[in-house]
Scaffold this active site. Structure first.
Site, mmCIF file in Angstrom:
data_model
loop_
_atom_site.group_PDB
_atom_site.id
_atom_site.type_symbol
_atom_site.label_atom_id
_atom_site.label_comp_id
_atom_site.label_asym_id
_atom_site.label_seq_id
_atom_site.Cartn_x
_atom_site.Cartn_y
_atom_site.Cartn_z
ATOM 1 N N ARG A 51 48.955 77.462 46.337
ATOM 2 C CA ARG A 51 49.124 78.880 46.651
ATOM 3 C C ARG A 51 48.587 79.168 48.045
ATOM 4 O O ARG A 51 47.602 78.545 48.483
ATOM 5 C CB ARG A 51 48.331 79.683 45.611
ATOM 6 N N THR A 325 62.325 83.477 44.898
ATOM 7 C CA THR A 325 61.391 82.414 44.581
ATOM 8 C C THR A 325 62.258 81.335 43.998
ATOM 9 O O THR A 325 63.411 81.578 43.675
ATOM 10 C CB THR A 325 60.369 82.933 43.538
ATOM 11 N N GLU A 364 53.305 86.694 51.306
ATOM 12 C CA GLU A 364 52.557 86.635 50.044
ATOM 13 C C GLU A 364 51.325 87.550 50.059
ATOM 14 O O GLU A 364 50.730 87.795 49.003
ATOM 15 C CB GLU A 364 52.144 85.181 49.779
ATOM 16 N N ASP A 367 51.117 90.213 47.459
ATOM 17 C CA ASP A 367 50.711 89.976 46.067
ATOM 18 C C ASP A 367 49.252 90.359 45.810
ATOM 19 O O ASP A 367 48.801 90.362 44.664
ATOM 20 C CB ASP A 367 50.930 88.505 45.682
ATOM 21 N N SER A 396 49.247 85.613 41.291
ATOM 22 C CA SER A 396 50.676 85.318 41.194
ATOM 23 C C SER A 396 51.161 85.545 39.768
ATOM 24 O O SER A 396 50.363 85.638 38.832
ATOM 25 C CB SER A 396 50.890 83.850 41.576
ATOM 26 N N SER A 397 52.474 85.610 39.611
ATOM 27 C CA SER A 397 53.063 85.651 38.271
ATOM 28 C C SER A 397 53.847 84.378 37.976
ATOM 29 O O SER A 397 54.498 84.278 36.930
ATOM 30 C CB SER A 397 54.023 86.838 38.148
ATOM 31 N N GLY A 416 61.307 85.743 39.851
ATOM 32 C CA GLY A 416 61.458 87.118 39.353
ATOM 33 C C GLY A 416 60.195 87.950 39.434
ATOM 34 O O GLY A 416 60.094 88.981 38.773
ATOM 35 N N GLY A 417 59.208 87.498 40.219
ATOM 36 C CA GLY A 417 57.991 88.293 40.358
ATOM 37 C C GLY A 417 57.346 88.533 39.011
ATOM 38 O O GLY A 417 57.246 87.617 38.189
HETATM 39 O O1 DON Z 1 53.633 84.776 43.126
HETATM 40 C C1 DON Z 1 54.314 85.702 42.694
HETATM 41 O O2 DON Z 1 54.150 86.199 41.598
HETATM 42 C C2 DON Z 1 55.446 86.235 43.538
HETATM 43 N N1 DON Z 1 55.158 86.022 44.934
HETATM 44 C C3 DON Z 1 56.705 85.565 43.110
HETATM 45 C C4 DON Z 1 57.894 86.114 43.819
HETATM 46 C C5 DON Z 1 59.138 85.945 43.076
HETATM 47 O O3 DON Z 1 59.214 85.419 42.001
HETATM 48 C C6 DON Z 1 60.314 86.546 43.704
HETATM 49 N N2 DON Z 1 61.474 86.297 42.903
HETATM 50 N N3 DON Z 1 62.264 87.051 42.602
#
Ligand code: DON
Length: 515
Positions: A51, A325, A364, A367, A396-397, A416-417
């Site tokens: 990360r 992502t 990032e 986040d 993060s997710s 998908g965040g």
């Molecule tokens: O780490 C995370 O949770 C986010 N930066 C992930 C971003 C993500 O999955 C974007 N996708 N749609």
């Protein structure tokens, strides 16, 4: 890579590097991520935490105006948005400690794709169109990712010779090629010219951390998932522990969906209250993951109605957009496995390609939770645990996950965040409910999501009938039909009985637009 004598770990490097070239909007050398590993020889499991880290000179005030309000876009575009990348160190670590092939061999396909170019596919063309203005206003982005200031058409040959040279440098020198010397200097100069506060020592001191994955059981299956600084594994454990109290069969049936949503609300409430980088803040992980704690949270769930947000039963809560992502899953013939979720956060990250390096930087920093009442790009709110601090990793997710039971082992994950966690949760519930494993059904099934705040259930468009929506509304849920479907889940399954493997890709991966 497998055919050349490599193992799943070498393959995971090759895939990650190639995706960095052909899907530059999703992940890349300028980003970070997590590789969840299982080594077949001795059953050793670990999570490579690559990360990004905040630069040492970061200050919250860099992101606030003189009235203390967030400066729009400051965490999403330009040098201030970018945290110190982890992916190059992650790949080098994976090659050195787990792979069988030299890094130069695993990176070779990506180098060729960057140097010789690749033909833009409809998905690239559409995402570039969607982000055309962003790319035009970025630094070095229009020249690399557009065709004469316009999104390229499908079939256009996109070459990235500078990225090829950077990949070659990493192939030769390993992670030192990125974190020390000429490239490091160029990165620092370019980020700071774009408003950032990086230093050479931020890069020099970047370390991949091997962390014990989150591990728990759900109805007899063993689940292994991402540890902090991802909230994924803990939130997954909490929601599944709560659901175990009810015995869910079909997670799409309204009565069960209600319970899944109630579990998600509680899990995401605790995410906001407690989670952050555990190297910086104390996190009560074992308390949160305890079955006894899940029992007490489950006891507060009314099967007939959504609990009002102020009576969810966590401690007093402290006080969308979409991005991209990548996730991929690998299993080799020996049984080594990798679940990798890698990101630069929003589509095309911070919109900064550093100097002549070809490296597109992440955004990032978004986040982190700037202030308790200020949601991030996924509308997530967070608490003190996820406050910006020098060298800290943003929460993060991302949720690369293994599920093991009598039938075999499933490797899964998705972009998908915040919606990553609910996607993985639904897929696990579906898997547990399938007699015969059907991966295509697993990745295609319609999705719903709740993340505690905002206090509403989001559902994919054209996915749930009016009757279904009525049944949820009758249980006092507020529903919102999302603008588009989300996720791009990639799963691999290996059967315990005969070792046969199968794989499936989310049909949404062909959807044009955001994830
Ligand atoms: O780490 C995370 O949770 C986010 N930066 C992930 C971003 C993500 O999955 C974007 N996708 N749609």
């Amino acid at each position: 890579m497998l055919r050349h004598g490599g193992n799943a770990f070498d393959a995971a490097i090759a895939v990650g590097a190639a995706l960095a070239v052909v899907e530059p909007y999703s992940s890349g050398l300028g980003g970070g991520g997590f590789w969840l590993l299982h080594r077949a020889a001795d059953g050793y499991q670990t999570m490579l935490d690559a990360r990004e880290t905040a630069p040492a000179a970061v200050l919250l005030s860099m992101y606030l105006d003189d009235r203390g309000k967030p400066i729009p876009g400051a965490t999403r575009q330009g040098g201030k948005a970018a945290a110190i990348p982890g992916v190059p160190a992650g790949m080098a670590h994976l090659a050195r400690n787990y792979g069988r092939l030299p890094l130069a061999q695993s990176l070779a396909p990506a180098i060729a794709l960057a140097r010789d170019g690749f033909k833009v596919d409809p998905r690239y063309a559409n995402i570039a169109k969607l982000r055309e203005r962003f790319l035009l206003s970025g630094i070095n982005t229009a020249r690399i990712f557009l065709d004469g200031n316009q999104a390229p058409r499908p079939g256009y040959l996109l070459r990235q010779p500078q990225l090829a040279a950077t990949l070659e440098l990493i192939a030769r020198e390993g992670s030192d090629g990125f974190y020390r010397g000429r490239l490091a200097e160029e990165l620092v100069a370019a980020v700071n010219a774009a408003g950032g506060v990086w230093s050479i020592s931020d890069l020099k001191s970047y370390r991949v951390v091997e962390r014990a994955p989150v591990k728990f059981s759900y109805q007899g299956a063993t689940i292994t998932s991402a540890a902090l600084p991802s909230a994924g594994g803990i939130t997954l454990a909490q929601t599944l522990n709560i659901l175990e109290q009810f015995k869910i069969s079909d997670a799409r049936a309204p009565a069960s969906a209600h319970l899944v949503i109630e579990a998600l609300r509680r899990g995401f409430q605790d995410r906001a209250l407690y989670l952050g980088d555990s190297d910086f803040v104390p996190v009560p992980t074992s308390k949160l993951m305890a079955k006894s704690y899940a029992k007490s949270r489950a006891a507060g769930i009314d099967p007939a109605a959504a609990t009002p947000i102020d009576r969810l039963g966590g401690d007093t809560p402290i006080q969308s957009e979409s991005g991209n992502t990548t996730h991929y899953s690998v299993i080799d013939a020996e049984g080594n496995r990798v679940g990798a979720t890698l990101s630069i956060n929003f589509l095309f990250g911070a919109g900064v390609v550093a100097g002549n390096t070809g490296i597109l930087l992440n955004d990032e920093m978004d986040d982190f939770s700037l202030l308790p009442e200020v949601p991030d790009g996924y509308l997530l709110r967070g608490g003190a645990g996820n406050r910006i601090e020098p060298r800290k990793r943003p929460l993060s997710s991302m949720t690369p996950t293994f599920v093991e039971d009598g039938r075999g082992v499933l490797v899964l994950g998705a972009p998908g965040g915040s919606r990553i966690i609910s996607q993985v949760l639904l897929a696990i519930l579906d898997y547990m409910n399938q007699g015969e494993v059907d991966l295509m059904r697993l990745v295609s099934a319609p999705r719903y999501h709740h993340q505690y705040w905002p206090d509403r259930v989001e559902i994919e468009p054209d996915s749930f009938s009016a009757e279904w929506r009525g049944a949820l509304a009758a249980r006092k849920h507020t529903l919102q039909i999302g603008g588009r479907r989300w996720g791009n889940m990639q799963v691999v399954f290996r059967s315990r009985r005969d070792g046969a493997t199968q794989a499936a890709s989310d049909p949404r991966g062909l959807d044009l637009g955001w994830y």
